[in-house]
Design an enzyme around this catalytic site. Structure first.
Site, PDB file in Angstrom:
ATOM      1  N   ASP A 190       5.727   1.053   7.344  1.00 53.56           N
ATOM      2  CA  ASP A 190       4.312   0.755   7.023  1.00 53.56           C
ATOM      3  C   ASP A 190       3.759   1.784   6.066  1.00 53.56           C
ATOM      4  O   ASP A 190       3.309   2.833   6.483  1.00 53.56           O
ATOM      5  CB  ASP A 190       3.508   0.741   8.327  1.00 53.56           C
ATOM      6  CG  ASP A 190       2.045   0.402   8.101  1.00 53.56           C
ATOM      7  OD1 ASP A 190       1.698  -0.075   7.007  1.00 53.56           O
ATOM      8  OD2 ASP A 190       1.248   0.633   9.025  1.00 53.56           O
ATOM      9  N   HIS A 228       0.827  -1.215   0.000  1.00 50.45           N
ATOM     10  CA  HIS A 228       0.000   0.000   0.000  1.00 50.45           C
ATOM     11  C   HIS A 228       0.853   1.253   0.000  1.00 50.45           C
ATOM     12  O   HIS A 228       1.862   1.346   0.685  1.00 50.45           O
ATOM     13  CB  HIS A 228      -1.068  -0.007   1.098  1.00 50.45           C
ATOM     14  CG  HIS A 228      -0.606   0.019   2.515  1.00 50.45           C
ATOM     15  ND1 HIS A 228      -0.365   1.188   3.203  1.00 50.45           N
ATOM     16  CD2 HIS A 228      -0.386  -0.974   3.398  1.00 50.45           C
ATOM     17  CE1 HIS A 228      -0.017   0.916   4.440  1.00 50.45           C
ATOM     18  NE2 HIS A 228      -0.009  -0.402   4.595  1.00 50.45           N
ATOM     19  N   ASP A 262       3.105  -6.100   3.148  1.00 46.81           N
ATOM     20  CA  ASP A 262       2.818  -4.948   4.009  1.00 46.81           C
ATOM     21  C   ASP A 262       3.695  -5.062   5.259  1.00 46.81           C
ATOM     22  O   ASP A 262       3.489  -5.960   6.074  1.00 46.81           O
ATOM     23  CB  ASP A 262       1.327  -4.983   4.378  1.00 46.81           C
ATOM     24  CG  ASP A 262       0.883  -3.774   5.190  1.00 46.81           C
ATOM     25  OD1 ASP A 262       1.709  -2.896   5.459  1.00 46.81           O
ATOM     26  OD2 ASP A 262      -0.312  -3.739   5.559  1.00 46.81           O
ATOM     27  N   GLU A 285      -5.279   2.011   2.110  1.00 47.85           N
ATOM     28  CA  GLU A 285      -5.295   0.807   2.959  1.00 47.85           C
ATOM     29  C   GLU A 285      -5.579   1.200   4.394  1.00 47.85           C
ATOM     30  O   GLU A 285      -6.330   0.546   5.103  1.00 47.85           O
ATOM     31  CB  GLU A 285      -3.940   0.078   2.859  1.00 47.85           C
ATOM     32  CG  GLU A 285      -3.928  -1.300   3.527  1.00 47.85           C
ATOM     33  CD  GLU A 285      -3.472  -1.315   4.981  1.00 47.85           C
ATOM     34  OE1 GLU A 285      -3.431  -2.400   5.573  1.00 47.85           O
ATOM     35  OE2 GLU A 285      -3.183  -0.250   5.547  1.00 47.85           O
ATOM     36  N   GLU A 286      -4.957   2.295   4.818  1.00 48.14           N
ATOM     37  CA  GLU A 286      -5.060   2.693   6.226  1.00 48.14           C
ATOM     38  C   GLU A 286      -6.453   3.207   6.585  1.00 48.14           C
ATOM     39  O   GLU A 286      -6.772   3.350   7.754  1.00 48.14           O
ATOM     40  CB  GLU A 286      -4.012   3.767   6.555  1.00 48.14           C
ATOM     41  CG  GLU A 286      -2.568   3.310   6.388  1.00 48.14           C
ATOM     42  CD  GLU A 286      -2.119   2.284   7.416  1.00 48.14           C
ATOM     43  OE1 GLU A 286      -2.968   1.790   8.182  1.00 48.14           O
ATOM     44  OE2 GLU A 286      -0.915   1.968   7.439  1.00 48.14           O
ATOM     45  N   HIS A 290       2.424   3.081  13.300  1.00 49.54           N
ATOM     46  CA  HIS A 290       1.412   4.157  13.192  1.00 49.54           C
ATOM     47  C   HIS A 290       1.785   5.396  13.999  1.00 49.54           C
ATOM     48  O   HIS A 290       0.909   6.081  14.532  1.00 49.54           O
ATOM     49  CB  HIS A 290       0.018   3.634  13.579  1.00 49.54           C
ATOM     50  CG  HIS A 290      -0.591   2.789  12.502  1.00 49.54           C
ATOM     51  ND1 HIS A 290      -1.858   2.270  12.560  1.00 49.54           N
ATOM     52  CD2 HIS A 290      -0.071   2.377  11.309  1.00 49.54           C
ATOM     53  CE1 HIS A 290      -2.107   1.585  11.445  1.00 49.54           C
ATOM     54  NE2 HIS A 290      -1.030   1.623  10.691  1.00 49.54           N
TER      55      HIS A 290
HETATM   56  N1  DTR Z   1      -2.933  -3.460   8.229  1.00 49.82           N
HETATM   57  C1  DTR Z   1      -1.553  -3.164   8.419  1.00 49.82           C
HETATM   58  C2  DTR Z   1      -0.866  -3.814   9.518  1.00 49.82           C
HETATM   59  C3  DTR Z   1      -1.069  -5.255   9.622  1.00 49.82           C
HETATM   60  C4  DTR Z   1      -1.163  -6.149   8.629  1.00 49.82           C
HETATM   61  N2  DTR Z   1      -1.323  -7.391   9.192  1.00 49.82           N
HETATM   62  C5  DTR Z   1      -1.318  -7.286  10.509  1.00 49.82           C
HETATM   63  C6  DTR Z   1      -1.436  -8.249  11.496  1.00 49.82           C
HETATM   64  C7  DTR Z   1      -1.375  -7.836  12.818  1.00 49.82           C
HETATM   65  C8  DTR Z   1      -1.215  -6.493  13.123  1.00 49.82           C
HETATM   66  C9  DTR Z   1      -1.110  -5.533  12.140  1.00 49.82           C
HETATM   67  C10 DTR Z   1      -1.155  -5.945  10.824  1.00 49.82           C
HETATM   68  C11 DTR Z   1      -1.375  -1.682   8.470  1.00 49.82           C
HETATM   69  O1  DTR Z   1      -1.188  -1.173   7.393  1.00 49.82           O
HETATM   70  O2  DTR Z   1      -1.444  -1.029   9.513  1.00 49.82           O
HETATM   71 ZN    ZN Z   2      -0.721   0.729   8.947  1.00 54.22          ZN
HETATM   72 ZN    ZN Z   3       0.364  -1.430   6.340  1.00 52.64          ZN
END
Ligand code: DTR
Ligand code: ZN
Ligand code: ZN
Length: 519
Positions: free
Chosen positions: A302, A290, A363, A334-335, A457
């Site tokens: 990230d 992303h 990711d 994505e976020e 984050h």
């Molecule tokens: N969604 C992602 C972070 C993420 C992806 N898989 C996992 C599993 C467990 C914790 C976090 C994540 C992001 O972009 O923040």
């Molecule tokens: Zn993220």
């Molecule tokens: Zn991410």
């Protein structure tokens, strides 16, 4: 697939991948901001002069230094958001994100005709809650959290009403008693999405909604796609909900004050999808990362890490020929709840869907306190082929004498839309806000008791927030995954039509939309 709209300042000739796999050049508007820089497309020698990609030679082209160099460029791009956000960020709508998209496009355009490029615009939503408070009876509800993408309360001021207990799980209009009108709906979590409950409460005339947890833990949810009927909505911890619930069940009245000051904005953003001009267009291996970050920081790990790994892998692939087509995607938003990948996968025409043999998600590949994580996808719970992909990653780590752990395949990243569309998927990661166990510290080094990514984050997800060893190694694994399927799908299951039962099983097991719970 691509909406051509607006009066662009910069219009570029970009090859469009048509639904049938043929290509066409059109005037495609790109950005309303500054014109893209002046890079000249490098003509490439015809693919037939090149050696067929093989995993070892391809992996050898991947260099950690090049990734780190790209990270420096990306951080500078994130800094373009400073005047608006007071910090570097690549959140959708920011200069940092527009710059990221420009950087991806420029990097790929330099590769000449090896790839056809599509920019896929879609509407995304971004919400900010500036202030919120929930008072239940005489007590401030400390666990109450305004849901992501919630509308504010009327006029961004506190609203007052009685809490009205909603029947069952509040997934049907009949569950909402008449006296919800002008009051605050009190709804149990479960069965349907928070956004559905909020809309039903809104339609019943509620001025706000409180969704209380049905299990322990705080409830940080998202409303999903904003709807006109949504009302200001909070999630509430079960411990705080229980005494209120007992009173309501005994027929006692409980007053409440709800207050949310915030905004929900619609932002037009886009996915970038590129596909090799060579290779069988009926059989594609697809991979994605992303392009956006959260508003809090520059998102170098990230998912700057995945974004840059894909650019580098796409760049190095041009030295080779492929038998099967390779399709790369940089997802936007994505976020904000996996919006870009979900838009892409859910709008794939029926004839296009089966051409994607599998999707690989990348990711967070460089977490500082990393573990080598493989999504625990299976052929029982996920489309056939997901398990073969998982085994490809496992085999590679084992062949390199490296440890790995399996992590839940639970909808927290961009593979989600593909699984829902019946496409086999999986991926690798290095960890986010989870805590490294002592066993994992033995397996991977690093610090037990800390997050895998202590800057997850946050503002500090900057240049110092990547582990170069993990990043280079995982990028070699990305290259291996591409090389393997670009050469052949021998031994990899044919695509199967998705079964309704399989899909609903997955949908029921998955409660996340990216970083937020959504039901
Ligand atoms: N969604 C992602 C972070 C993420 C992806 N898989 C996992 C599993 C467990 C914790 C976090 C994540 C992001 O972009 O923040
Ligand atoms: Zn993220
Ligand atoms: Zn991410």
């Amino acid at each position: 697939m691509v909406a051509l709209q607006g009066a662009p300042l910069a219009a570029l000739i970009v090859s469009l991948i048509l639904q049938g796999g043929s290509t066409l050049s059109v005037q495609l508007p790109l950005f309303d901001q500054s014109p893209l820089s002046d890079s000249k497309s490098q003509p490439h020698s015809s693919s037939s002069d090149k050696p067929l990609v093989d995993s070892e030679s391809f992996q050898a082209t991947i260099s950690g230094d090049k990734l780190l160099e790209r990270a420096q460029t990306l951080f500078k791009i994130a800094e373009r958001s400073h005047h608006e956000y007071n910090r570097p960020t690549r959140v959708i709508g920011s200069q940092g994100h527009l710059g990221t998209l420009e950087y991806v496009l420029e990097s790929i355009k330099k590769l000449g005709s090896y790839y056809n490029i599509v920019q896929q615009p879609f509407p995304a939503y971004s919400g900010s809650v500036f202030e919120s408070r929930l008072v239940l009876g005489d007590e401030v509800a400390h666990s109450a959290s305004a849901m992501s993408l919630t509308p504010p309360t009327k006029n961004k001021e506190p609203v007052h009403g009685e809490l009205v207990l909603v029947s069952n799980n509040g997934c049907s209009a009949d569950d909402y008693p008449a006296n919800v009108e002008g009051n605050i709906a009190f709804i149990r979590r479960g069965t349907c999405a928070f956004g559905d409950k909020s809309a039903l409460a809104g339609r019943a005339g509620a001025v706000a909604a409180v969704i209380y947890n049905s299990e322990t833990g705080t409830l940080h949810g998202t409303m999903g796609t904003p709807l006109a009927d949504h009302v200001a909505t909070f999630g509430l911890d079960l411990v705080e909900a229980k005494p209120v619930l007992e009173k309501l069940e005994k027929g006692k009245a409980v007053d409440a004050i709800a207050y949310i000051d915030g905004i929900v904005q619609t932002i037009s953003t886009s996915n970038i999808v590129i596909q090799t001009a060579g290779g069988d267009p009926e059989n594609c291996v697809m991979l994605g990362a992303h392009s956006d970050s959260v508003a809090e920081g520059p998102g170098i790990n990230d998912d700057g890490s995945g974004t840059l790994s894909l650019i580098e892998v796409a760049t190095q692939l041009t030295k080779f020929r492929v038998n099967n087509c390779v399709r790369f995607a940089w997802w936007s938003a994505e976020e904000e709840g996996l919006l870009g990948s979900d838009f892409y996968a859910s709008t794939l025409p029926a004839a296009e869907n089966p051409k994607i043999r599998l999707f690989m998600d990348y990711d967070m590949l460089a977490s500082p306190n990393f573990a080598y994580q493989v999504y625990n996808a299976t052929n029982t719970d996920n489309p056939l082929g997901s398990e073969e992909l998982k085994n490809l990653y496992i085999d590679w780590y084992e062949a390199h004498d490296l440890n790995y752990t399996l992590i839940p395949f639970d909808g927290r990243s961009d593979y989600d839309g593909f699984i829902r569309a019946g496409i086999p998927a999986g991926g690798i990661a290095t960890g986010a806000e989870g805590i490294k166990t002592p066993e994992e510290a033995e397996q991977f080094g690093g610090k037990a008791g800390d997050w895998y990514d202590p800057c997850y984050h946050q503002l500090c997800d900057h240049l110092g927030n990547v582990n170069a060893t993990a990043w280079e190694l995982n990028t070699k694994l990305v290259a291996h995954s591409v090389a393997t399927y670009a050469v052949s799908f021998k031994g990899f299951p044919e695509r199967e039509p998705a079964t309704v039962q399989g899909l609903s099983q997955y949908a029921q097991s998955v409660k996340y939309r990216g970083d937020f719970l959504f039901w």
